[in-house]
Design an enzyme around this catalytic site. Structure first.
Site, short mmCIF file in Angstrom:
data_model
loop_
_atom_site.label_atom_id
_atom_site.label_comp_id
_atom_site.label_asym_id
_atom_site.label_seq_id
_atom_site.Cartn_x
_atom_site.Cartn_y
_atom_site.Cartn_z
N SER C 72 0.80 -1.24 0.00
CA SER C 72 0.00 0.00 0.00
C SER C 72 0.82 1.28 0.00
O SER C 72 0.27 2.36 -0.18
CB SER C 72 -0.93 0.03 1.22
OG SER C 72 -1.93 -0.94 1.11
N LYS C 75 0.39 3.56 -2.87
CA LYS C 75 -0.81 4.40 -2.98
C LYS C 75 -0.46 5.89 -2.91
O LYS C 75 -1.13 6.73 -3.50
CB LYS C 75 -1.80 4.05 -1.87
CG LYS C 75 -2.47 2.67 -2.01
CD LYS C 75 -3.38 2.39 -0.81
CE LYS C 75 -4.29 1.18 -1.01
NZ LYS C 75 -3.60 -0.10 -1.15
N TYR C 197 -3.85 -2.54 -10.58
CA TYR C 197 -3.77 -2.32 -9.13
C TYR C 197 -2.86 -3.35 -8.45
O TYR C 197 -1.99 -3.00 -7.65
CB TYR C 197 -5.18 -2.40 -8.55
CG TYR C 197 -5.26 -2.19 -7.06
CD1 TYR C 197 -5.14 -0.92 -6.52
CD2 TYR C 197 -5.45 -3.27 -6.21
CE1 TYR C 197 -5.22 -0.73 -5.15
CE2 TYR C 197 -5.54 -3.08 -4.84
CZ TYR C 197 -5.43 -1.81 -4.31
OH TYR C 197 -5.50 -1.62 -2.95
N TYR C 248 -4.29 2.85 7.96
CA TYR C 248 -5.50 2.04 8.12
C TYR C 248 -6.35 2.58 9.27
O TYR C 248 -6.57 3.78 9.36
CB TYR C 248 -5.13 0.57 8.33
CG TYR C 248 -4.21 0.04 7.26
CD1 TYR C 248 -4.57 0.13 5.91
CD2 TYR C 248 -2.99 -0.52 7.58
CE1 TYR C 248 -3.74 -0.35 4.92
CE2 TYR C 248 -2.15 -1.01 6.58
CZ TYR C 248 -2.53 -0.91 5.26
OH TYR C 248 -1.70 -1.37 4.29
N VAL C 266 1.28 -3.65 4.05
CA VAL C 266 1.30 -4.92 4.76
C VAL C 266 2.57 -5.73 4.51
O VAL C 266 2.76 -6.79 5.10
CB VAL C 266 0.06 -5.81 4.44
CG1 VAL C 266 -1.20 -5.18 5.00
CG2 VAL C 266 -0.05 -6.08 2.96
#
Lengths: 312, 312, 312, 312
Positions: C72, C75, C197, C248, C266
């Site tokens: 992530s 992102k 993605y 998160y 993660v």
């Protein structure tokens, strides 16, 4: 449970004709579903209704032989076909309780860890189709064969254009299927499952076909040829699920107005069952805001009022 | 809708006795509600059952004359009393659809802007009591007078200790009432409303009392003295709401197993209606995880199986 | 906003070494993500940390040159690349508010009609990737080129095995994408979008690479070569979203303990920004129950405590 | 974290004056809260702003000495007072994460079993007040004494009319309190707690008072008289919660535009902290749709832009 004790079979025809007349006088009748062209094109004032007795006698009025898109009505048959094969194990993968939410809500599905509330919301119907497909290798084919046999109409078929339209507007159902797959509640590949599901929804049949095909629920599980599909208890299960969950978010109102196990589709059809007595199918494409046929619900309401064949 | 055509009234007694015998042999029977002492103290193996015919004849077995805490069963009577007074306007303040959520959930209430899904979840029952109280100035008194008259038992009364216990554990109901008040769906002061509500829940009555008091629903709205409480259509409404919403989050399962309009309470009682034919009340304090009497549901299941007096 | 005014660049190395020593003494360090083999195989006690100054000087300790799965963290870069192209229009398709729910919840998405709360929950990142892909025809390629240029490491690449594993466990993301597509908030075909993605998530890089690549956020939008990627205001936007939404469901705790804009993955990596001063990347595969690296958060906590380079 | 290194204290006055001029030229300014008369009556064009330095020097502009209804701003002080007493135990009863939902939502509270997401949503503030009241026997009195001492204004007081109005419109807060009580997360009787809570909300103070009273957060926990209220770490906690949760459902946008820990109230006031440097209070009654002062947010935005005193 007032019984129309004096009603012989022959009494259904005048009842249907009276209802048809009344419906003709009713002005507004809702709007056809417009998310796919094939549904949007139907005339909201079309109306047909059929009653079938357990022995196969059929009565009809209006456009009762006109084929229409069955849509969610097929969920009843897929449920019965899977239940016949796997029995109570099915209920570990899908519940039997009303959803209390719009029929395609993801919220409840997340809250309940991928187990849909009942077999008639889209998520639940996807699970049933998935399981039937695993058992038979061809869920849609199984459904078609059953409906042809029960209706005695070998010409029944899917409408591939409708199936393609459904698929093109199928993101919500794809989301549901992937979501349940993430919880391990889908066996088949999602595109395979969706293809099976959209084909089932596309099945075209008439009121006469569907009233006859629903007969096994009035015969407590026995098929037209005398063979048994469901146990008496399983037939009761399907009827109970229809009464409490069969009309999207309007099951309570349907229970009050009609008082029969029923299942509607956005094509404007509704099937209903008077256990032990008869089965009905009514069709009129104009829908209310909850997705149920306006004239269809009204006609069933009149039917139970006129005949006393209501549950309550 | 198979009808026990050969059953005369006299047949109910042996059916009840057979059921009572079977229940005696059943081992585990759930656990009594334990959130207030008066309920927790009851023996989970207690069992009573009564059937009343429209003419007032009553049959009973086991502890069918033993008073118990009616709890949510009174919601049926309050609903009928308010509906008789204000008619369809009530349905603008409370829905008629199954809730699909545990019976005291706030989520759905927020989602639907303070309008409870149906009159049998706590939020909905609070609204009904509120409205009845506004109309009568004494909702609980109205309820008590009605139950005394219909049961023919002038000794019926509230249990003030139970009412006080309910009030002491009433934060969730207080939250519901204030929450609906914030949407303008409560007329009376919340403490006044809660007092009315908790008193109703505390009413103590026996299976015989309740089977008789429910008679108006088998008589399509007509009271014991021949006066009319509800129109036929309103009686049908109440029955339909009972079938689809009467047993908390287990209405689907109850419909499948029992197939009758019914309403349960956490005191272990359940009332049920065979429209036109009879009313039932069964009591056994051991509850399943959804709050319904284990032996009560089983006994009703047996009753409809043995008599064929089921809807499906 | 205490400033380490007496700290010259040279002071970072001893700080990093002290932190690494402390981390070595810390016993338990959480568990690596186990939903795909490539992540599960990493040693939870691995630890690396790098600090990059705006001029490109890098300091490091432990396994700071060891490549790991960025997940992530990418992102942030995809967001910056899309924001650079379309500016504020992006915020009509994805929000900037913390989600208050687990990072892949569908509930909120349904409640807000297909508009994800922020670009760092999976749904939001899918939207950003979708939009970047529409604009560039190759979102993943664009990301890779940017990271290679900023890190000065032309060897950076995707890990196709990881991408395939992600795809094989991608039902939840597929559900999110289809769900948003049903609201019209996805332009590309869902399988195309998911491929883009999952490839981005699979990018492998080291702490050194990522600390350098994040430099544009410390330089208020300016790239390593002096060209401008983002306006000063846009860089501030990205930093603010990182602080409030970057970890998160633990953004509040991260803000309190670390007090810097940060983004975790993660794979066990976390990047962080001290605007105008430096960027950091720390890596250790053991995660806490919210998906953030245990040793990573602890190391950043120590860094801001030791240097005073915290926001609060 | 660009620091206005060249700014001496004396520079604040011209900055404030420039902002006030700009605000005067801005046309629309939102609408005052209208749920109680005392708030609805304020002129939306009123504007005041004050800056306090850690040593107690105050700068001001416009109606910076005009008392207004502090409302939710007091949540910061109650939090600090309780945290000072019970420390980390508080965090077992209220979270520190952004809520991602409107500030008075019950949904999340139910989902998380009665533990509010953070101390600044109403549910969380009720818990903090409840705990402070248990510890002190007079939460409101404790708050008042603290604010009088820190502001140096012994005339500060509650507005009993406002408190009564809040109480009369307090059903939503009563629902929250009873709901949490049902989970055992409220110690005091709900009416007692609500009385305490509504009185706190009714406190009237000026920008000057509040900028001074917030000073302990710029002084890392140290009170005006040099005594310590909070540890440095606790002061950091409060600042972090303000940044991530201080402006209802607009924390992300506030972080991006203003970039400071802040807390707003529906009376139109906002306090903000530049840790180590200064505290601010701005007031203008016109609110945006999320309940934050339109001119207040704009003025803080200008302040951080003009001085560089922003976090990012």
């Amino acid at each position: 449970m007032v019984i129309m004790t004096t009603t012989s079979s022959a009494d259904f025809q005048p009842v249907l004709e009276r209802i048809a007349e009344e419906m003709e006088r009713t002005p507004g009748r809702g709007r056809p579903a417009d998310y796919i062209p094939a549904l949007a094109a139907r005339d909201p004032r079309s109306f047909g209704m059929a009653v079938a007795e357990p022995d196969g006698t059929v009565y009809g009025v209006g456009e009762w032989r006109e084929p229409f898109s069955t849509q969610s009505i097929t969920k009843v048959f897929t449920l019965a076909l899977d239940l016949a094969r796997e029995g109570d194990e099915l209920w570990e993968h899908v519940g039997r309780e009303p959803s209390g939410n719009p029929f395609n809500s993801l919220v409840q599905l997340e809250y309940e860890q991928g187990i849909p509330r009942n077999p008639f919301i889209n998520a639940g119907a996807l699970v049933v189709t998935d399981r039937l497909h695993t058992r038979t290798g061809d869920a849609a084919g199984e459904l078609l064969a059953f409906l042809r046999a029960e209706s005695g109409n070998p010409g029944l078929d899917f409408d591939e254009d409708v199936a393609a339209s459904e698929s093109a507007h199928g993101d919500r159902n794809a989301a549901l299927a992937h979501f349940m797959a993430s919880y391990g509640n889908v066996d088949n590949d999602v595109p395979v499952l969706l293809d099976q599901y959209f084909r089932q929804c596309s099945l075209t049949a008439s009121c006469a076909d569907l009233a006859l095909a629903t007969g096994f629920l009035a015969r407590h599980g026995v098929r037209a040829d005398g063979g048994r599909l469901l146990t008496r208890s399983q037939a009761k299960q399907v009827n109970a699920v229809m009464l409490t969950c069969g009309t999207y978010d309007a099951a309570g109102e349907f229970a009050y107005r009609v008082g029969l196990p029923g299942k509607s589709g956005v094509g404007g059809g509704i099937i209903a069952v008077v256990p032990g007595r008869c089965t009905l199918c009514v069709w009129s494409p104009g829908l209310d805001e909850r997705g149920n046929s306006v004239a269809g619900v009204a006609a069933l309401d009149r039917f139970t009022t006129l005949t006393g064949l209501s549950v309550f």
